[in-house]
Scaffold this motif. Structure first.
Motif, PDB file in Angstrom:
ATOM      1  N   SER A  66       0.867  -1.194   0.000  1.00 44.61           N
ATOM      2  CA  SER A  66       0.000   0.000   0.000  1.00 44.61           C
ATOM      3  C   SER A  66       0.894   1.232   0.000  1.00 44.61           C
ATOM      4  O   SER A  66       2.043   1.171   0.446  1.00 44.61           O
ATOM      5  CB  SER A  66      -0.913   0.007   1.234  1.00 44.61           C
ATOM      6  OG  SER A  66      -0.140  -0.018   2.420  1.00 44.61           O
ATOM      7  N   ILE A 105      -5.822   1.824  -5.077  1.00 41.53           N
ATOM      8  CA  ILE A 105      -5.000   0.759  -5.672  1.00 41.53           C
ATOM      9  C   ILE A 105      -4.509  -0.186  -4.569  1.00 41.53           C
ATOM     10  O   ILE A 105      -4.531  -1.415  -4.718  1.00 41.53           O
ATOM     11  CB  ILE A 105      -3.822   1.370  -6.471  1.00 41.53           C
ATOM     12  CG1 ILE A 105      -4.365   2.092  -7.715  1.00 41.53           C
ATOM     13  CG2 ILE A 105      -2.809   0.296  -6.871  1.00 41.53           C
ATOM     14  CD1 ILE A 105      -3.308   2.795  -8.552  1.00 41.53           C
ATOM     15  N   LYS A 170      13.134  -2.112  -2.924  1.00 47.31           N
ATOM     16  CA  LYS A 170      13.621  -0.737  -3.109  1.00 47.31           C
ATOM     17  C   LYS A 170      15.140  -0.671  -3.210  1.00 47.31           C
ATOM     18  O   LYS A 170      15.714   0.407  -3.167  1.00 47.31           O
ATOM     19  CB  LYS A 170      13.091   0.131  -1.957  1.00 47.31           C
ATOM     20  CG  LYS A 170      11.568   0.050  -1.839  1.00 47.31           C
ATOM     21  CD  LYS A 170      10.949   0.924  -0.769  1.00 47.31           C
ATOM     22  CE  LYS A 170       9.437   0.636  -0.726  1.00 47.31           C
ATOM     23  NZ  LYS A 170       8.674   1.568   0.081  1.00 47.31           N
ATOM     24  N   PRO A 335       7.392   0.151  -6.995  1.00 43.97           N
ATOM     25  CA  PRO A 335       6.602   1.258  -7.528  1.00 43.97           C
ATOM     26  C   PRO A 335       7.333   2.592  -7.372  1.00 43.97           C
ATOM     27  O   PRO A 335       7.962   2.835  -6.349  1.00 43.97           O
ATOM     28  CB  PRO A 335       5.335   1.265  -6.653  1.00 43.97           C
ATOM     29  CG  PRO A 335       5.325  -0.016  -5.910  1.00 43.97           C
ATOM     30  CD  PRO A 335       6.754  -0.461  -5.816  1.00 43.97           C
ATOM     31  N   LEU A 336       7.202   3.427  -8.388  1.00 48.09           N
ATOM     32  CA  LEU A 336       7.739   4.797  -8.334  1.00 48.09           C
ATOM     33  C   LEU A 336       6.586   5.719  -8.702  1.00 48.09           C
ATOM     34  O   LEU A 336       6.300   5.909  -9.880  1.00 48.09           O
ATOM     35  CB  LEU A 336       8.869   4.980  -9.344  1.00 48.09           C
ATOM     36  CG  LEU A 336      10.171   4.229  -9.093  1.00 48.09           C
ATOM     37  CD1 LEU A 336      11.135   4.482 -10.241  1.00 48.09           C
ATOM     38  CD2 LEU A 336      10.807   4.656  -7.775  1.00 48.09           C
ATOM     39  N   SER A 337       5.947   6.284  -7.703  1.00 47.39           N
ATOM     40  CA  SER A 337       4.689   6.987  -7.966  1.00 47.39           C
ATOM     41  C   SER A 337       4.819   8.500  -8.063  1.00 47.39           C
ATOM     42  O   SER A 337       3.826   9.168  -8.330  1.00 47.39           O
ATOM     43  CB  SER A 337       3.691   6.663  -6.847  1.00 47.39           C
ATOM     44  OG  SER A 337       3.533   5.275  -6.751  1.00 47.39           O
ATOM     45  N   GLN A 338       6.029   9.025  -7.834  1.00 45.77           N
ATOM     46  CA  GLN A 338       6.125  10.499  -7.728  1.00 45.77           C
ATOM     47  C   GLN A 338       5.545  11.196  -8.962  1.00 45.77           C
ATOM     48  O   GLN A 338       4.733  12.106  -8.842  1.00 45.77           O
ATOM     49  CB  GLN A 338       7.589  10.930  -7.517  1.00 45.77           C
ATOM     50  CG  GLN A 338       8.112  10.658  -6.117  1.00 45.77           C
ATOM     51  CD  GLN A 338       8.224   9.181  -5.810  1.00 45.77           C
ATOM     52  OE1 GLN A 338       8.583   8.383  -6.677  1.00 45.77           O
ATOM     53  NE2 GLN A 338       7.898   8.789  -4.596  1.00 45.77           N
ATOM     54  N   MET A 367       0.118   2.685 -12.542  1.00 46.73           N
ATOM     55  CA  MET A 367       1.319   2.324 -11.781  1.00 46.73           C
ATOM     56  C   MET A 367       2.540   2.360 -12.685  1.00 46.73           C
ATOM     57  O   MET A 367       2.465   1.983 -13.865  1.00 46.73           O
ATOM     58  CB  MET A 367       1.195   0.906 -11.206  1.00 46.73           C
ATOM     59  CG  MET A 367       0.178   0.705 -10.109  1.00 46.73           C
ATOM     60  SD  MET A 367       0.514   1.585  -8.557  1.00 46.73           S
ATOM     61  CE  MET A 367       1.839   0.614  -7.837  1.00 46.73           C
ATOM     62  N   SER A 380       8.494  -5.757   5.099  1.00 49.97           N
ATOM     63  CA  SER A 380       8.207  -4.464   5.732  1.00 49.97           C
ATOM     64  C   SER A 380       7.186  -4.667   6.864  1.00 49.97           C
ATOM     65  O   SER A 380       6.497  -5.684   6.909  1.00 49.97           O
ATOM     66  CB  SER A 380       7.688  -3.492   4.683  1.00 49.97           C
ATOM     67  OG  SER A 380       6.504  -4.015   4.125  1.00 49.97           O
ATOM     68  N   ARG A 382       4.006  -4.666   9.420  1.00 48.79           N
ATOM     69  CA  ARG A 382       2.548  -4.789   9.272  1.00 48.79           C
ATOM     70  C   ARG A 382       1.876  -4.748  10.637  1.00 48.79           C
ATOM     71  O   ARG A 382       2.401  -5.281  11.611  1.00 48.79           O
ATOM     72  CB  ARG A 382       2.162  -6.135   8.626  1.00 48.79           C
ATOM     73  CG  ARG A 382       2.445  -6.251   7.158  1.00 48.79           C
ATOM     74  CD  ARG A 382       1.651  -5.263   6.313  1.00 48.79           C
ATOM     75  NE  ARG A 382       1.848  -5.463   4.887  1.00 48.79           N
ATOM     76  CZ  ARG A 382       2.912  -5.056   4.201  1.00 48.79           C
ATOM     77  NH1 ARG A 382       3.900  -4.423   4.793  1.00 48.79           N
ATOM     78  NH2 ARG A 382       2.989  -5.282   2.893  1.00 48.79           N
TER      79      ARG A 382
END
Ligand SMILES: Cc1cc2nc3c(=O)[nH]c(=O)nc-3n(C[C@H](O)[C@H](O)[C@H](O)COP(=O)(O)O)c2cc1C
Length: 392
Positions: A66, A105, A170, A335-338, A367, A380, A382
């Motif tokens: 997310s 998403i 990443k 993901p690279l959302s910038q 995406m 990561s 949770r």
């Protein structure tokens, strides 16, 4: 058999391989290893300890990706065999995601994982999206989906076996190892919800996309309201991450040391931002964002024909499948959302990115991610599954 070959067989649906893998995974996870931080315990307990089928499926679904790891999912169990999925409206990112597109998403990725987990137990999960209407321009308190777990009818999906290994990886990727054409074809074939998948592996296109992604990352860090959204979500050091296992987690000996000395704090980062000239924290955060983008041998993106809420959920479901398929192929996806963010300062980058990627007028770019071979990275944080379940 090499790991890549084994993963490829799993992806192609080698049922025997899949069953063996699952057996091993479940055995290995019979107990949470001593010393495991509580923030990553859900990666060890998924599928175990829950006697109720919906809760068991949810224990897998909370492992979905997310934006900013906000884990916006809230669930109300209904009757004996259904649940309603809601968005926790406090978990949105109002500046960088002003129309809640990215958070939707993330909810789609959660739904796909839930459906895969139900199918693994032979249940077909019937999903009705936005049963009380599609909220616009932002999400609201109405349900995002109603899910009924019908007995029978669910066919296990080989992608399920990649859930525990899936990461938004990443780390920098190997620049001397190209992503082969058969892997790209397997990725494109993994989606099921109507999204269009495209990739770039060739030098001129990859470097254009990379330069845009780098520039968008710098712009986000230089735009006070956007950067503040990240700063506010920093979890600095193990104790903070375990207490609030979402947001942007920073751990490790150097982080603990800088935090203990009072150097690395959210307050100091905010003060740097407000001073208008980046100090050591903002420079470090920017460098941390830029470094992996430099090491991107390939990019993958998805588009949908329109941009309804149902399209955004479909984009999340397909992203989850792509991320699982990449994992099964031994590939990293990040993901690279910038440049896709919808705040005014980013508008010019968004237009340039669409042009570079050849997104057709009317289509929505949902995406963009880096793709390549990277090192194994830890899971990561949770929240545990109980945190996602609210009284009906
Ligand atoms: C819609 C969406 C957008 C995301 N955008 C970014 C991004 O721009 N940069 C990034 O590093 N990670 C991005 N992520 C990945 C999340 O940071 C990641 O899912 C989260 O930290 C949990 O980590 P995991 O996916 O490895 O479990 C995005 C994830 C989603 C679902």
């Amino acid at each position: 058999m090499s790991l890549d070959r084994r993963r490829f067989l799993v992806l192609l649906g080698g049922t025997a391989v899949l069953a063996a893998d699952l057996g091993r995974a479940r055995l290995a996870r019979a107990a949470v290893p001593t010393g495991t931080p509580s923030a990553v315990a859900p990666w060890f307990t998924a599928g175990t300890g829950e006697t109720e089928m919906r809760r068991r499926a949810l224990s897998w679904a909370v492992l979905a990706p997310s934006p900013h790891n906000r884990q916006p999912w809230r669930v109300a169990l209904e009757g004996d065999d259904s649940l309603d999925l809601f968005c926790d409206l406090e978990r949105r990112l109002p500046h960088t995601d002003p129309f809640d597109r990215q958070i939707t998403i993330g909810l789609g990725a959660f739904l796909e994982t839930l459906v895969l987990a139900a199918a693994e137990e032979g249940r077909a999960a019937e999903v009705s999206l936005f049963p009380e209407g599609e909220p616009a321009p932002r999400l609201d308190t109405r349900p995002v989906a109603r899910v009924r777990f019908a007995p029978g009818g669910g066919a296990p999906d080989p992608l399920f076996s990649a859930i525990l290994d899936r990461r938004s990886n990443k780390a920098p990727y190997a620049m001397d190892r190209a992503v082969p054409a058969d892997a790209l074809a397997a990725l494109a074939a993994s989606v099921r919800h109507g999204g269009r998948v495209a990739t770039a592996t060739g030098a001129p296109e990859v470097s254009q996309i990379r330069d845009l992604a780098l520039s968008a990352m710098r712009l986000e860090m230089e735009t006070p309201a956007a950067a503040r959204e990240s700063i506010d979500l920093l979890r600095i050091g193990r104790a903070e991450v375990d207490a609030a296992p979402d947001g942007i987690d920073l751990t490790g000996p150097m982080i603990e040391d800088l935090a203990a000395q009072g150097i690395l704090t959210r307050e100091n980062a905010t003060a740097e931002l407000e001073s208008g000239s980046p100090g050591p924290i903002m420079r470090q955060m920017t460098a941390y964002g830029l470094a992996p983008i430099e090491a991107s041998p390939a990019f993958l993106w998805t588009t949908t024909a329109a941009n309804t809420r149902a399209d955004q959920i479909a984009a999340g479901r397909d992203w989850m499948r792509l991320n699982l398929a990449a994992t099964a192929l031994g590939l990293g996806l990040h993901p690279l959302s910038q440049a896709l963010q919808e705040f005014p300062e980013m508008a010019d980058h968004a237009v340039r990115l669409r042009t570079t990627l050849g997104v057709a007028p009317g289509e929505t770019l949902q995406m963009l991610g880096r793709l390549g071979y990277g090192p194994a990275v830890p899971p990561s944080p949770r929240w545990p599954v109980e945190a996602a379940i609210r009284e009906g």
